[in-house]
Design a protein around this motif. Structure first.
Motif: not given
Length: 378
Positions: A170-188
């Motif tokens: 992955l080079k480009h990822l758009n998670l705007c408004g993904c309030v449940r998916a985009a957590s610190d755990k997922a970013l790690q």
């Protein structure tokens, strides 16, 4: 098997078709390359219709088509995807963006199962999708380079972390408004697996905090665009665990030190950001790289920040923001370019870019010359 035709031959035959001369007899006998050339001149809806003209056209389009958008389909997109996915197995780019939620997990599972060469996938505003869809994409499309799931608010962070482990290109990822998916755990998980990531949109992901952002700074050194607008948990300071560091730091400073190719940074409404972060951007983004000032003096604007949005960051002061503006000549406050966005920060109206200063100096010189000319005529 249809023989390969040169570009000039294809253009010639296409011109004959346009004026009503079909040298191949019936339409069904057209070479596959010519069919695809014709399809490149019409919209995606017409391509779908053309694939049902006859077996020859269907085979040529299904085999040769590499990109398509179904965003034009306003009411029955789900059924259309279920019908087309088994046929268009060579797709590399697929847009399923919706204005009204239609797409279901079943349709995305069909895409992931049949279209395993996908590199670009747009599922934005698919409010009905659950983790099932994301698990299917992760398992079926490991070569994804670009994924847009903005607005998919039902997706969770476990599914996103799983996808990061499978789609490592992955080079480009758009998670705007993904309030449940985009957590610190997922970013790690993204930081640990997707080290080629170049752009990431985390706008209005309110669960994103310093831990996740600093993980990105360490794991994604090629990051060039990061949108943290509305990530209200981003703070000015972060105490690292003893295993990592005993020093206090913050998300922006970690990005400045870790992502030297960062070109665009969105911090809109990150009201905990302080001057310390701005000074870090000004001083550390190049990590002491030699040649920075030579680059500035030579008007080489290809390095460093080119866009910065600090609107509503009301804790910032003019000297700190001016330091950033002075360090990166591609940041502009002037109306012609305007890449340093400071809306809602009334205290920052005195901040100016280099070209604005030059314009003021030029205006001053012109005024002086005019006064001198007037004095000579008096």
């Amino acid at each position: 098997m249809v023989g390969l035709m040169g570009t000039e031959d294809l253009n010639m035959e296409l011109q004959k078709l346009v004026v009503g001369m079909n040298p191949f007899g019936e339409w069904k006998d057209l070479p596959g390359e010519l069919i695809l050339r014709i399809m490149s001149l019409v919209d995606d809806r017409t391509v779908i219709i053309a694939s049902g003209v006859c077996t020859g056209w269907r085979d040529a389009i299904c085999i040769g088509l590499s990109r398509i958008s179904l965003s034009w389909c306003k009411t029955k997109m789900n059924n259309l995807v279920l019908s087309l996915a088994p046929k268009f197995t060579n797709l590399q780019t697929l847009s399923l963006r919706q204005n009204m939620p239609q797409l279901t997990d079943e349709a995305v599972e069909a895409v992931a199962y049949h279209c395993r060469d996908l590199q670009h996938l747009d599922l934005s505003k698919s409010l009905k999708l659950t983790d099932r869809a994301l698990y299917a994409v992760a398992s079926g499309c490991p070569d994804l380079l670009k994924l847009n799931i903005s607005g998919c608010s039902a997706l969770g962070d476990n599914a996103l972390a799983f996808l990061a482990g499978k789609c490592r290109k992955l080079k480009h990822l758009n998670l705007c408004g993904c309030v449940r998916a985009a957590s610190d755990k997922a970013l790690q998980a993204i930081a640990n697996n997707c080290n080629q990531l170049q752009s990431l949109n985390l706008g209005w992901c309110e669960e994103v905090g310093d831990v996740g952002v600093t993980s990105l700074a360490r794991g994604c050194p090629d990051l060039r665009a990061l949108d943290l607008c509305g990530c209200v948990l981003i703070t000015a300071f972060l105490e690292y665990d003893e295993e990592l560091s005993s020093a206090a730091d913050d998300s922006v400073i970690a990005l400045a030190n870790g992502c030297h190719r960062l070109r665009s940074l969105g911090l809109y409404y990150c009201q905990n950001i302080t001057d310390r972060a701005m000074y870090s951007l000004a001083n550390s983004l190049y990590g002491g790289k030699q040649g920075l000032w030579e680059s500035v003096m030579n008007n080489n604007h290809g390095e460093g920040l080119m866009n910065l949005n600090i609107s509503q960051c009301t804790a910032l002061t003019p000297p700190a923001v001016q330091a950033v503006c002075d360090s990166f000549p591609a940041l502009h406050t002037c109306p012609e370019h305007h890449s340093l966005i400071i809306s809602g920060c009334l205290s920052l109206t005195s901040v100016h870019c280099a070209c604005a200063l030059q314009a003021c100096k030029a205006a001053g010189r012109s005024a002086a010359v005019l006064r001198q000319q007037l004095q000579q005529h008096l």
